[in-house]
Write a protein that holds these residues in place. Structure first.
Motif, mmCIF file in Angstrom:
data_model
loop_
_atom_site.group_PDB
_atom_site.id
_atom_site.type_symbol
_atom_site.label_atom_id
_atom_site.label_comp_id
_atom_site.label_asym_id
_atom_site.label_seq_id
_atom_site.Cartn_x
_atom_site.Cartn_y
_atom_site.Cartn_z
ATOM 1 N N UNK A 61 0.428 -0.452 0.299
ATOM 2 C CA UNK A 61 -0.154 0.364 0.260
ATOM 3 C C UNK A 61 1.041 1.252 -0.055
ATOM 4 N N UNK A 62 1.737 1.043 0.404
ATOM 5 C CA UNK A 62 2.639 2.703 0.792
ATOM 6 C C UNK A 62 3.668 2.509 -0.433
ATOM 7 N N UNK A 63 4.205 1.797 -1.094
ATOM 8 C CA UNK A 63 4.041 1.616 -2.432
ATOM 9 C C UNK A 63 3.639 2.686 -3.513
ATOM 10 N N UNK A 64 2.070 1.656 -3.704
ATOM 11 C CA UNK A 64 0.881 2.155 -4.558
ATOM 12 C C UNK A 64 1.232 3.753 -4.129
ATOM 13 N N UNK A 65 0.942 4.457 -2.537
ATOM 14 C CA UNK A 65 0.438 5.917 -2.108
ATOM 15 C C UNK A 65 2.109 7.035 -2.325
ATOM 16 N N UNK A 66 3.038 5.884 -2.570
ATOM 17 C CA UNK A 66 4.695 6.481 -2.638
ATOM 18 C C UNK A 66 4.443 7.149 -4.440
ATOM 19 N N UNK A 67 4.292 5.794 -5.208
ATOM 20 C CA UNK A 67 4.221 6.033 -6.134
ATOM 21 C C UNK A 67 2.641 6.627 -7.094
ATOM 22 N N UNK A 68 1.930 7.106 -6.069
ATOM 23 C CA UNK A 68 0.754 8.448 -7.030
ATOM 24 C C UNK A 68 1.368 9.776 -6.868
ATOM 25 N N UNK A 69 2.009 9.513 -5.107
ATOM 26 C CA UNK A 69 2.222 11.014 -4.522
ATOM 27 C C UNK A 69 4.116 11.744 -5.615
ATOM 28 N N UNK A 70 4.321 10.801 -5.874
ATOM 29 C CA UNK A 70 5.934 11.082 -6.826
ATOM 30 C C UNK A 70 4.881 11.237 -8.531
ATOM 31 N N UNK A 71 4.040 10.497 -8.089
ATOM 32 C CA UNK A 71 3.502 10.766 -10.357
ATOM 33 C C UNK A 71 2.709 12.526 -10.691
ATOM 34 N N UNK A 72 2.374 13.350 -9.193
ATOM 35 C CA UNK A 72 1.904 14.172 -9.999
ATOM 36 C C UNK A 72 2.461 15.830 -10.355
ATOM 37 N N UNK A 73 1.797 16.598 -11.318
ATOM 38 C CA UNK A 73 2.282 17.199 -11.915
ATOM 39 C C UNK A 73 2.214 18.871 -12.052
ATOM 40 N N UNK A 167 -5.019 25.100 -9.059
ATOM 41 C CA UNK A 167 -3.127 24.120 -9.040
ATOM 42 C C UNK A 167 -3.979 22.807 -10.021
ATOM 43 N N UNK A 168 -4.160 21.959 -10.923
ATOM 44 C CA UNK A 168 -4.136 21.179 -11.238
ATOM 45 C C UNK A 168 -3.012 19.979 -11.544
ATOM 46 N N UNK A 169 -3.312 18.966 -11.357
ATOM 47 C CA UNK A 169 -2.521 17.650 -11.847
ATOM 48 C C UNK A 169 -2.524 17.635 -13.293
ATOM 49 N N UNK A 170 -1.250 18.226 -14.242
ATOM 50 C CA UNK A 170 -1.656 17.491 -15.329
ATOM 51 C C UNK A 170 -1.265 16.429 -15.983
ATOM 52 N N UNK A 171 -1.058 15.303 -14.461
ATOM 53 C CA UNK A 171 -0.717 13.820 -15.817
ATOM 54 C C UNK A 171 -1.549 13.212 -15.135
ATOM 55 N N UNK A 172 -3.040 14.059 -14.366
ATOM 56 C CA UNK A 172 -3.741 12.894 -14.279
ATOM 57 C C UNK A 172 -5.753 13.171 -15.043
ATOM 58 N N UNK A 173 -6.075 11.629 -15.919
ATOM 59 C CA UNK A 173 -7.267 12.532 -16.305
ATOM 60 C C UNK A 173 -7.547 13.696 -16.415
ATOM 61 N N UNK A 174 -8.207 13.097 -14.685
ATOM 62 C CA UNK A 174 -9.321 13.924 -14.285
ATOM 63 C C UNK A 174 -8.680 15.371 -13.503
ATOM 64 N N UNK A 175 -7.439 15.530 -13.593
ATOM 65 C CA UNK A 175 -6.825 16.639 -14.111
ATOM 66 C C UNK A 175 -7.177 17.637 -12.256
ATOM 67 N N UNK A 176 -6.963 16.795 -10.985
ATOM 68 C CA UNK A 176 -7.784 17.103 -9.956
ATOM 69 C C UNK A 176 -6.903 18.903 -9.446
ATOM 70 N N UNK A 177 -7.891 19.257 -8.052
ATOM 71 C CA UNK A 177 -7.778 20.317 -8.714
ATOM 72 C C UNK A 177 -7.692 20.782 -6.409
ATOM 73 N N UNK A 221 -0.218 33.011 -20.228
ATOM 74 C CA UNK A 221 1.253 32.661 -19.942
ATOM 75 C C UNK A 221 0.833 31.058 -20.897
ATOM 76 N N UNK A 222 0.013 30.819 -20.033
ATOM 77 C CA UNK A 222 -0.470 28.941 -20.054
ATOM 78 C C UNK A 222 -0.586 28.793 -19.119
ATOM 79 N N UNK A 223 -1.056 27.495 -18.926
ATOM 80 C CA UNK A 223 -0.617 26.663 -17.701
ATOM 81 C C UNK A 223 1.036 26.567 -16.704
ATOM 82 N N UNK A 224 1.337 26.929 -15.605
ATOM 83 C CA UNK A 224 2.618 27.045 -15.219
ATOM 84 C C UNK A 224 3.297 26.624 -14.451
ATOM 85 N N UNK A 225 4.004 25.007 -14.449
ATOM 86 C CA UNK A 225 4.660 23.693 -14.171
ATOM 87 C C UNK A 225 5.152 24.353 -12.940
ATOM 88 N N UNK A 226 5.148 24.009 -11.268
ATOM 89 C CA UNK A 226 5.721 24.226 -9.909
ATOM 90 C C UNK A 226 6.427 23.795 -10.162
#
Length: 473
Positions: A61-73, A167-177, A221-226
């Motif tokens: 479970x921790x591997x999954x959570x960590x992978x999701x955290x690292x995958x956010x843009x 702020x949105x996650x550019x790497x998720x289809x849902x673009x979580x805000x 400017x368009x989206x600005x990566x943080x």
């Protein structure tokens, strides 16, 4: 046994140092190991800890959570009015505050003062006395910012008419805000509980002039990566919590040419640019929203012991853990060990306050102090202390974040993914560098320093996770 004392004795001491001191005084060589029972000797917590340590389901479970955290843009995409983008926020008279839930009568002075000011700002109350009555009676409701995927520093107030960063996650289809309010700058400000006409007029200027100009600017400017801004700032002396001078400068460099391309008048453009340039902490709120965005992705993983929120309301410290969802675990906030401005001392201070510990939760802030030796002039200690803090945090995290590296540690990545199991097992508490607010509303910041999260929050989280697992078995 008798022959034992005829031999040369070498002693390994585990526990109290005084035992070793006595042996050394008697002339025997002794080595000491610093050790104390996990969970401060709480028997039930120790048993649960033993069951969760090296549990295959928890590890996975921790591997999954960590992978999701690292995958956010996280990317900055817009400026909007809070009531328009936070779900159901306009359904009633509701304000948001920092930290875990708290009753009106239990609140500290700065949060009460800020809520009253926000009620007047919204036009719900004629004055702060009227606002106090409405808040105490329940006519005006209040909730934690985190309940709405939002964050705010210090008192953390967000009201429906206030502009928020989106702020949105550019790497998720849902673009979580995720969302944060705007930094008000220096002086008398709402986030420290000030609610004078001067404070409310500045908030209205932010709403009516600054925010619309920056909204138009982002359309240019368009989206600005943080993440890249945060990463570059770490290489320039920031830790993007209490020091944001470099990050704010980088942001202004990205925004300024586009501000000049908007249809705002020259006078407005000048006021906006002057406000940004005069506020080294302007990027803080964006750093917080980015960290919230990264950690939201790790939330809700069954059996995960990764911490996804740390926040303070001026009385209690609260955490959320991935495997226990939105449930809060609270304990009295630990005192802040810091430097006070002239004329102030610990007796004047409110307890630790604000949502800005989301930065440490994400592996920056206090966890990245090694990159910001100058921060010690603000919070106390030495540059070596800052380096030691960053190294020590590696003992309580699931891994590291390669996006954020620390030059003084040979560009080692920051420790990230606080593991409640490791915190309880090793007794090492997450470190936070923080501002210190006066306990009375409106006085403002009176110092800064270092604090830690209280252990009991993590103990209660693990006990709850274990009870949840037993209930599902």
């Amino acid at each position: 046994m008798t022959r034992l004392f005829d031999q040369k004795i070498s002693v390994l001491n585990i526990g109290l140092q005084s035992f070793a001191d006595n042996i050394a005084t008697a002339g025997a060589p002794v080595s000491s190991i610093m050790w104390q029972p996990p969970a401060e000797g709480q028997i039930e917590a120790g048993l649960v800890l033993a069951r969760l340590l090296n549990d295959p389901e928890v590890i996975k479970a921790n591997e999954i959570a960590m992978e999701r955290y690292l995958g956010v843009e996280p990317v900055l995409v817009d400026v909007q009015t809070a009531g328009d983008v936070l779900p159901d926020f306009r359904a009633d008279k509701r304000l948001l505050h920092s930290g875990p839930p708290i009753a009106w009568q239990d609140m500290c002075g700065p949060v009460k003062g800020a809520l009253m000011g926000a009620a007047v700002y919204e036009g719900w109350a004629k004055n702060v006395e009227d606002a106090s009555r409405m808040l105490e009676s329940g006519e005006i409701q209040f909730s934690p910012c985190h309940s709405y995927n939002a964050v705010g520093p210090m008192a953390g107030i967000i009201s429906p008419s206030m502009p928020v960063w989106v702020v949105e996650d550019a790497n998720s289809e849902a673009r979580h805000r995720t969302f944060s309010n705007f930094n008000e700058g220096l002086g008398k400000v709402l986030r420290f509980g000030a609610n004078s006409t001067e404070v409310l007029d500045r908030l209205r200027w932010i709403e009516q002039e600054l925010a619309p100009t920056l909204q138009k600017t982002l359309q240019v400017t368009g989206p600005i990566e943080l993440k890249p801004i945060m990463a570059q700032a770490l290489h320039m002396g920031d830790e993007v919590h209490n020091r944001n001078a470099a990050a704010t400068g980088i942001l202004i460099k990205k925004l300024a040419p586009s501000i000049l391309k908007t249809d705002a008048s020259t006078d407005v453009q000048e006021r906006v640019l002057s406000f940004l340039a005069s506020n080294d902490h302007f990027f803080l709120n964006l750093s917080m929203a980015a960290c919230k965005n990264m950690l939201n992705a790790a939330a809700g993983v069954p059996n995960s012991t990764m911490v996804t929120v740390m926040a303070r309301n001026g009385v209690n410290f609260g955490i959320r853990m991935s495997g226990t969802g939105d449930q809060w675990f609270q304990a009295p906030a630990n005192p802040v060990d810091g430097l006070f401005f002239p004329g102030y001392g610990v007796e004047d201070a409110a307890a630790d306050l604000g949502d800005s510990a989301i930065t440490e939760t994400a592996g920056v802030g206090g966890f990245a102090m090694a990159s910001s030796p100058a921060i010690v002039k603000f919070v106390g200690g030495t540059p070596q202390d800052a380096t030691n803090n960053s190294r020590r945090m590696q003992s309580i995290t699931l891994g590291t974040n390669p996006a954020f590296t620390l030059p003084p540690l040979n560009f080692a990545p920051t420790a990230a993914g606080i593991d409640a199991i490791k915190v309880v097992d090793r007794g090492v508490l997450p470190i936070i560098n923080t501002g210190i607010a006066h306990k009375e509303a409106g006085v403002g910041q009176i110092g800064a320093g270092i604090t830690t999260a209280p252990l009991q929050c993590f103990v209660e989280a693990l006990l709850t996770l274990w009870a949840k697992r037993k209930g599902n078995s």
